[in-house]
Design a protein around this motif. Structure first.
Motif, short mmCIF file in Angstrom:
data_model
loop_
_atom_site.label_atom_id
_atom_site.label_comp_id
_atom_site.label_asym_id
_atom_site.label_seq_id
_atom_site.Cartn_x
_atom_site.Cartn_y
_atom_site.Cartn_z
N PRO A 336 -42.08 2.76 -1.46
CA PRO A 336 -41.69 2.19 -2.76
C PRO A 336 -42.55 2.74 -3.90
N GLY A 337 -41.89 3.19 -4.93
CA GLY A 337 -42.59 3.82 -6.04
C GLY A 337 -42.41 5.33 -6.03
N GLU A 339 -39.54 6.86 -4.95
CA GLU A 339 -38.13 7.21 -4.90
C GLU A 339 -37.77 8.32 -5.90
N ARG A 340 -38.31 8.19 -7.11
CA ARG A 340 -37.95 9.17 -8.13
C ARG A 340 -38.50 10.56 -7.82
N TYR A 341 -39.72 10.58 -7.27
CA TYR A 341 -40.29 11.88 -6.91
C TYR A 341 -39.44 12.56 -5.84
N GLY A 343 -36.32 11.98 -5.16
CA GLY A 343 -35.04 12.34 -5.76
C GLY A 343 -35.13 13.66 -6.51
N ARG A 344 -36.22 13.82 -7.25
CA ARG A 344 -36.39 15.03 -8.05
C ARG A 344 -36.52 16.26 -7.16
N TYR A 358 -31.26 14.24 3.74
CA TYR A 358 -32.22 13.28 3.19
C TYR A 358 -31.57 11.91 3.18
#
Lengths: 558, 558
Positions: A336-337, A339-341, A343-344, A358
């Motif tokens: 958690p926290g 996710e954006r990394y 995703g990028r 993925y």
């Protein structure tokens, strides 16, 4: 046993409850303290600039002559990562299984603590006398080999700590959990059970690591070019399955990323990884082989900006490129926290034309958790049949869900203790109750500093990060307080100076007129001058911009 | 039709592709520009201090006389939130359905733009001539009522934009999607389809909103005390189901949180919410009713720190408390990046003894997505049978997965255009190709400032947030350059000054000796002095602390 009426078992956590990370549990009986695990935590998003967080061990240093040792359940960072910091102030023996000690030794070497630290190798058959307590161990299944649970035989009864666990009925490397030992502990009667709550919110069972191996081999077989697999460096089972899939599909493997190289070295030296002769190649050799003969094992499954995978995705890894048509497997779930990394990184991989596998393990098939889900947690509870239950290793909501599971298998609500760090559970004469709190907290590590960054510094960083800073410099005459030079306003992180000249000019005028007014009113203590400048300027800027930069007035006299 | 050989349809996004948020799509034919949606985006984690982000509309303002209007597909922030900023510089008519316009009007009123903005009400039967293009609409199912897709009849053929959609076969309020219209468009022949990619990574079908109603009623019935339901304010269907469940279980409802009150007012005035007489009560009346007769509808489903739910969880809401034994339903999924906030709110609710229902919709049963999953996206593709396909509304990986779905239903890879913002797809004589890029980007809004914060300011905020700032003030003699006063070092966000006196004293000495050395070497240009001070001090601090605070030397002469 005459002590039984005077002394008590005291159980508490210095880390690991109400949070994920920095696990550290303590069991004390009279003058004997046993510590279980010594982990680190990664900073939360409001801990700006902090590198890592470790537990506050004030209680242990104040009672250093009572601490008999630190038992380590397994080699994950959230269980061993605090050791290099903690052993500096608390030099006590560290007990761990072979792989666990191997990983610890790497860390202690880096921290120049290897020589002065007593390390004691255990296995699941070991018995360790720690003052009035005797520790025994049982094998568990987890996402790293050589994980154990701990049973402390205290004068009050058995205190069992599960470590991190799942029940994997088809474990990789045939490392079965010690089901019989666990059952036997339950038969003997467990006074208190401390059990892993990580997946207490997840219904059902966690899948077997072996299912990942099947899927990986399938992916390797279908891939027409290179395969890159990113996973946690410490997941030696997963790495073994990558090796197995590579062997089955006649691919050679290279390893990139510092921590991955490190773990592969340690684990293969210690016999936890079986790498066929000739399979390992150097990264430089990748380009010499046909694309469908190569696997690249990499760090970066969390999308960490500096990791090998992220660098490959951005085409700035020194040695290895990912080419259009390559297959990239992200065999992990984002913490958690992160996710954006992640995703990028997936976005970047798709942009360079890679085929990316993925997403949640249930969709991708290439990941399973290392922690047991609700049915497994209930199985553990039923096996141990504890008199008292303390859910550990989880955020508050996970501890709470675990407590509900315990109730559902028949443990009375009043025999379940949900604790925060520092809360103690004392058991005396077979009766448990809450005891006095012990000192506890987060110790923040920023660069080389341990504990020199605290709330005020963090609050300033937060303020600075939101609206920047304005430094106002002005020189006043010693004689009559008139402005000799300035005010000069220097801004950083507030506005583009070029596009905001009018605003800053007006700010300048406001500082001047504020100071001039104060002079005529004979206000001339610096503190008061500074406060007035800050207030007037702050008010003006808020009206104009709805922002509140930090304002730092510097007044000099000549 | 003689123009056909000269002019072309040009399609591009100014926001909404390669990102979630700030949706804005543009279709141009010759001198006619039609804009679809005008949304905002919430800042990414590296946009420190930024409040919201809107699209750069340079292309539109440079071609303002060609812009025929902005068509709005539905009333979500990522589709309407940019309007108050964009209409200030581009005063063009805005078209929307009744609820959509109602929500827009609330925003324009706040921004003092209501009077000067031409608003045109449409419904799904409307036909709007926009220069050479004619717009028609079709109803879709989404997590807000009155959502439509758009069909632009251009001289080159039909360009269809789905808006946000799912296929809900049992929609709440019986608002069925216009399946026949969609099928008819497909039969006529769609030149280009732009379709929602949000859930392109998710296999299967998205559940019907109605399943949530069944579960809510069940929860309400079981709850022995108050029920608090937190959901997106704009999810009017969900709110209707909360009302229905309250009615079925004889509870009265109060509404808290600014945006929730706002939406409930607008939606019930416009007839989109049906609230039984006497059901609504004021928050102050909650305490007068028996606990099992109350429902509290609240904002805060994303754990937003200032929201009503978060304030209740922390027991600092002015009007309503959550008591032990109350039931809290979080009927939403965390938007990526918000997981920790939601987790923290759940923790706090559990701590005060509430029974919390949360987690993925598949576990909690109280949430379904508003966007169609893979099978629905394929259904849309099969219904529209477009010649060219442009996946929109999603991060790059989602666009990519959507493209793979399109391939799987038989669309040729070369007829699929994955675009970034600013990329154009031009269609002329029935042939699509990539055209020249148009200006595009993020416009950052911080307080009242639009566009005055950019990369340099953000870079400074980032630096400041990591290691703070040191301001070094020194006064030199005009005559010989000797130090008249200082150096004084002021630090903010770097270290605790009290615990680091030695470090700062040494830093002082380094600045002095650097300046003295430069004087003897006759270096006296300020820029050079400053650079040397910065370098020497920066080097020293990095050696000592492994941190790199911003260093701001201020040199004065007297």
């Amino acid at each position: 046993m005459s002590k039984k009426n005077i002394d008590k078992v005291s159980i508490f956590a210095l880390g690991g409850v109400g949070e994920i990370g920095k696990n550290m549990y303590v069991v004390q009986y009279a003058n004997d303290i046993v510590v279980i695990d010594s982990g680190l935590k990664f900073p939360e998003e409001d801990m700006l600039g902090i590198d890592i967080v470790i537990p506050d061990i004030t209680y242990l240093t104040e009672n250093r002559d009572k601490v008999r040792g630190i038992l380590i359940t397994h080699g994950h960072e959230d269980h061993i990562g605090g050791l290099p910091y903690i052993l500096r102030t608390l030099n006590v023996p560290v007990y761990g299984t072979k792989l666990t000690l191997g990983l610890i030794e790497g860390k202690l070497k880096e921290a120049n603590l290897l020589g002065e630290t007593k390390r004691i190798l255990i296995n699941s058959d070991s018995e360790v006398q720690l003052g009035s307590m005797k520790a025994t161990f049982f094998k568990t299944n987890h996402s790293i080999p050589d994980s154990v649970g701990v049973c402390l035989d205290t004068p009050e009864g058995l205190v069992v700590h599960t470590g991190d666990f799942k029940f994997d009925q088809t474990p990789v490397n045939d490392q079965y959990a010690d089901l019989h030992k666990m059952a036997h502990l339950g038969s003997r009667g467990v006074l208190a059970l401390l059990s892993d709550s990580t997946n207490a919110e997840r219904p059902g069972y966690t899948g077997s690591e072996r299912t990942v191996g099947v899927e990986l081999e399938e992916v390797f077989r279908k891939a027409k070019q290179r395969v890159v697999v990113a996973t946690f460096a410490s997941n030696v089972h997963r790495i073994q399955q990558v090796i197995n899939a590579a062997e089955a599909t006649r691919r050679k493997m290279t390893v990139i990323g510092r921590s991955m190289v490190n773990v592969v070295n340690i684990a293969s030296e210690l016999g936890y990884l079986h790498i066929p002769d000739g399979m390992l190649i150097e990264p430089e050799e990748v380009n010499k082989l046909a694309a469908d003969r190569v696997v690249i094992l990499s760090t970066g499954s969390q999308g960490e900006p500096m990791s090998a995978l992220t660098r490959m995705a951005r085409a700035n890894h020194r040695k290895v490129d990912i080419l259009p048509g390559d297959t990239v497997v992200i065999a992990a779930t984002p913490i958690p926290g992160n996710e954006r990394y992640v995703g990028r990184t997936v976005d970047e991989l798709f942009r360079i034309g890679a085929n990316v596998i993925y997403g949640p393990g249930s969709v991708s098939g290439v990941h399973v958790s290392g922690h047991g889900s609700q049915e497994e947690l209930k199985l553990m509870l039923n096996m141990m049949k504890p008199k008292y239950f303390i859910p550990i290793h989880g955020e508050y909501r996970m501890l709470r869900q675990h407590a509900l599971l315990a109730e559902s298998v028949g443990i009375d609500r009043e025999d379940i203790f949900i604790v925060d760090i520092g809360d103690t559970v004392e058991i005396q004469g077979g009766i448990a109750r809450r005891g006095p709190r012990v000192p506890c907290g987060n110790v923040l590590i920023d660069g080389l500093g341990v504990g020199d960054v605290g709330n005020i510094v963090l609050r300033d960083r937060k303020l600075l990060s939101q609206d920047g800073i304005l430094v106002v410099v002005v020189t006043l005459s010693k004689q009559d307080g008139t402005i000799m030079s300035g005010p000069d306003i220097i801004s950083r992180g507030f506005v583009y100076v070029r596009e905001s000249e009018g605003l800053l000019d007006e700010a300048n005028r406001i500082v001047s007129s504020t100071l001039n007014r104060l002079m005529t009113e004979n206000v001339n203590e610096w503190a008061s001058l500074k406060t007035h400048v800050k207030d007037a300027l702050g008010r003006f800027l808020y009206e104009q911009t709805r922002r509140r930069p930090m304002i730092l007035p510097i007044i000099m006299e000549v």
